[in-house]
Structure formats: structure tokens, C-alpha cells
Design an enzyme around this catalytic site. Sequence first.
Site, PDB file in Angstrom:
ATOM      1  N   GLU A 176       1.154  -1.697  -0.100  1.00 54.82           N
ATOM      2  CA  GLU A 176       0.045  -0.219   0.079  1.00 54.82           C
ATOM      3  C   GLU A 176       0.868   1.049  -0.718  1.00 54.82           C
ATOM      4  O   GLU A 176       1.479   2.174   0.826  1.00 54.82           O
ATOM      5  CB  GLU A 176      -0.814  -0.088   1.122  1.00 54.82           C
ATOM      6  CG  GLU A 176      -1.733   1.016   1.295  1.00 54.82           C
ATOM      7  CD  GLU A 176      -2.730   1.446   2.293  1.00 54.82           C
ATOM      8  OE1 GLU A 176      -3.730   2.373   2.291  1.00 54.82           O
ATOM      9  OE2 GLU A 176      -2.676   0.302   3.289  1.00 54.82           O
ATOM     10  N   LYS A 213      -2.841  -1.886  -2.701  1.00 54.61           N
ATOM     11  CA  LYS A 213      -3.395  -0.492  -2.801  1.00 54.61           C
ATOM     12  C   LYS A 213      -3.526   0.767  -2.903  1.00 54.61           C
ATOM     13  O   LYS A 213      -2.235   0.912  -1.928  1.00 54.61           O
ATOM     14  CB  LYS A 213      -3.899  -1.108  -1.003  1.00 54.61           C
ATOM     15  CG  LYS A 213      -5.275  -0.279  -0.404  1.00 54.61           C
ATOM     16  CD  LYS A 213      -5.305  -0.149   0.767  1.00 54.61           C
ATOM     17  CE  LYS A 213      -6.357   0.535   1.401  1.00 54.61           C
ATOM     18  NZ  LYS A 213      -7.378  -0.025   3.038  1.00 54.61           N
TER      19      LYS A 213
END
Length: 295
Positions: A176, A213
Amino acid sequence: MNQEQLNRMTSGKGFIAALDQSGGSTPKALKAYGVDESAYSNDEEMFTRVHEMRTRIIKSPSFTKEQILAAILFENTMDRKIDDLYTADYLWEKKGIVPILKVDKGLAAEKDGVQLMKPIDGLSALLDRAVERHIFGTKMRSVIKEANKEGIKAVIEQQFAVGKEIIAKGLVPILEPEVDIHCAKKEEAEAIMLEEIKANVANLPAADKIMLKVTIPTKENLYEELMKDPHVVRIVALSGGYPQDEANEKLAKNRGLIASFSRALAQDLRASQSDAEFDKVLKTAIDGIYRASIT
């Protein structure tokens, strides 16, 4: 790695519910839910209250596998139970929802326009516990605040280095690298980041699987080509501070990108709501996020 869960994450319709607020963000999450600091006197009580909130969400009849592919858990949640089952087992066995674990320990101070992850002490032991608790994958967050090539390169290299440790344990990491929605040159930062990601993906061994992400990109469908790479199980989007409606609207413009929302999922839930009201509000949120995720 659970093949059924991998198949679901690769091709299932739906989104990921992010229920992973940690020590630093838990008081804020509880306050938004209508539980202020006077309701608990120490960390243990605070985590009990937040587990009650998460349990209420997970057990809600609105929280179903038809719309939710997976849920991201905080470590403390993984070690707690729902109806005598560890949370991950409850999610998979009772709900058919894939359990994922947040593993990072927060962000380091800003340098070169980015915040790397702090060292993840005890990562190997935590991953071993995650495997015991039947966790499918993990999630870890860095933040990019400026279109600084050196800083962005450092973020992506750190994410992939830790990701390889996670893959070695048989888990699928969600990398992420969040680009701050207030970044002055957000589109440029995202373009630099994409090139760094591609370079690292190209060096992965054939069998390695990752997820990503990302912030909903300024340039629509920026990650569409990357989604086709056999290493990439799924690319999911964080709400990034956008309100639910705006996040859904932006997400719907990106083909194949699905939500992994936290604040935007729970923003209208309150401890004071009756179960019927709570389930209705949650269903409205889930329906909207689901629609935006299947474009």
C-alpha cells in the site's frame, strides 16, 4: 495459501472492507462511532470497545460474501474471537469472507517527500501467528506526499522487500503506497510510482503473487494494464479521506479497480443505532461501494 481464497480474490465480484484501525487511529474511529474516551480507561478496554464495533459490523446480515470479498483486520482483532471462533475463522467459515491482516507498525518521519514504514519488529513471528490463525494475506502502508523520484523509489523498494518476506511465509501481501490526495503533483507522483512498481514486479519470481492498494488515481484507469500482470492478484483502492459518495464516484470511473474502504465504509455507523437501523445504514454503504467496485 488457500486456493479457494486465492480464486475468490483474483476473480470474485465485490470489495474489501478495511476494519484495521490500529492503536493510533482507534480513538478517532471509536469517537466517529459515538464512543468517546470516557467509555474506556486503558488500551485493553479501548480495544475491547473497538472489537465490539467490528463484531457488530461483521455479524450484521448486511455484511455478506455476495458483496464483500475480504476484510482487513488489526493484529488485536486477529487474536480475539467472535462467537468462540477466532475472527479470521469466523469470517471465512461463517461468512465466506477472506481474512487479511495489517502488519505495519506505522510511519516513519517524512523524508524526500515520503513516509516510509517504521521497522516491523517481530514480523516473522507475527506472520507465523497469522498462518496459524488462517490469514490469507497482509497489508502495509507507506505514504507519498510529493512527486519526489528518490522518495517514491525508496517507498516501493521497501514495500517489495517486506512483501517478499511475507510471500516466503505463504501469504499474499497487499502493498500500500498511498499517494496523499493533497499531493500538489498527485498525477505526476502516481506516474513515477507506477514505473517503480512495474520495475519491481518484473523482477518477481514466476510463482510470487501480490496485491496493491492505491489511492484512486487522478488519471483514470492508470493501473488497468498492471492488473493484467500474472503476479498481480488484484488492485484495490483506499478512500484516502474522500467522503463516501465522492470516493465511490471516483472509483466507478476506473475499470477493474475495487474498493478497500475504511472511513468511507463506517462513516455513518453509530453505537446508538438500533440493530435494524445499523444494518440498514451499513447496507446502504455496502451497496454504494459495491456498485462502484464492479465497474
